[in-house]
Design a protein around this motif. Sequence first.
Motif, short mmCIF file in Angstrom:
data_model
loop_
_atom_site.label_atom_id
_atom_site.label_comp_id
_atom_site.label_asym_id
_atom_site.label_seq_id
_atom_site.Cartn_x
_atom_site.Cartn_y
_atom_site.Cartn_z
N GLY A 267 0.81 -1.21 0.00
CA GLY A 267 0.00 0.00 0.00
C GLY A 267 0.84 1.26 0.00
O GLY A 267 0.43 2.31 -0.50
N PHE A 268 2.06 1.16 0.56
CA PHE A 268 2.96 2.31 0.58
C PHE A 268 4.41 1.84 0.51
O PHE A 268 5.05 1.95 -0.51
N GLY A 269 4.94 1.31 1.59
CA GLY A 269 6.33 0.85 1.60
C GLY A 269 7.25 1.82 2.29
O GLY A 269 7.89 2.68 1.66
N LEU A 270 7.35 1.70 3.63
CA LEU A 270 8.22 2.59 4.40
C LEU A 270 9.71 2.25 4.30
O LEU A 270 10.54 3.16 4.23
N PRO A 271 10.12 0.97 4.32
CA PRO A 271 11.57 0.68 4.31
C PRO A 271 12.35 1.30 3.17
O PRO A 271 13.48 1.78 3.39
N PRO A 272 11.84 1.35 1.94
CA PRO A 272 12.63 2.02 0.89
C PRO A 272 12.93 3.48 1.19
O PRO A 272 14.01 3.98 0.87
N ILE A 273 11.98 4.17 1.83
CA ILE A 273 12.21 5.57 2.18
C ILE A 273 13.32 5.68 3.23
O ILE A 273 14.16 6.57 3.17
#
Length: 356
Positions: A267-273
């Motif tokens: 839905g979003f993906g925090l770890p890549p940020i």
Amino acid sequence: MSKLVFIESHNLKNKATGLGTFNYELIKGFSQLDFNHLKLTLNTKKPKVLEAEFGNKFNYHKYCELSRLKVFRTRKKNDLWHSINQNTKVEPFHVNKYLLTVHDVNFVEEISSDMNHKANKLFLAKLEKATAITYISEFAKKQTHQYFNVPNVPEYVIYNGNPITTILDTSEFISKIPLEKPFLYSIGDFLERKNFLSIVKMMIHIPDFNLIISGNNHKSYGIEIAKFITENNLQNRVFLTGKVDDIAKQYYLSKCHAFLFPSIREGFGLPPIEAMHFGKPIFLSNKTSLPEIGGEHSYYWDNFDPEYMKTILFEGLNHFYNNQNMMESFMKERAASFNWKVAAADYLKVYEKCLF
């Protein structure tokens, strides 16, 4: 007179998960803002822990598991109820204004597409109550409209922020994982949709790098990956750390040669940020929301054949490190564009639009 807003935030109990991070970081974002015309109540299993951190900035309601049952629902009449997890069974007894935040509707694809299934019926009931809906990405909005008849209410897309706001001192950290080779890194919950097995299979073709994956690997998918590692004699090159604390996570993010995130449903993906924050090259699946989050300077896999993945990896690494200063700057700028204080301010604006 201040308006009462109840934030159904009990999932913040597990900050190691994406949803737990969302709950905590959004609350932390609220704490940095002025909202004197609103009284925000947090639903939490441990009110004293939050009160010790945030003081009288919020009101606190003690979460009880029985509140998942209709007869035990919170009966206090709040002006606005914010459901910040589309799957929670914790609902208000009385409905005045109702804001629903949607992270994803993966349950339609992973559990059942039958609208009579309890997971879908729970979500449909939330949609019917909604005064407004927020989504964490354009993809989450598109996916929701794909599977559900969304009511004609105001809809907003509010991106998550970057959980890393402070660079920690990792100089005393000692890795239990051997680091004599350059290593690739990934982190997340060990669910099949995270697709970690694809990058483990890729490692068969990459003898000059190690791979480290952090996260709760005791679930069935983690066991499957551990078995594959053993059967293919990768024990000296692929390492599963289990859950890690923030110091260990920042150490691995800051020292890795690249960050890999091959998730097929996100839905979003925090770890890549988080990895972008350290200026690292980012390799992502081109599925669901990840191109929206990764932006034009990340690298993408459009299928998961191991040798193809290796080719994309090495082409990306060559491009990144031949233009390292410029690419690091691009990644850090991208990470900085995701800000929890900004996100919290946007949610407050939605509260106001619902209430005034």
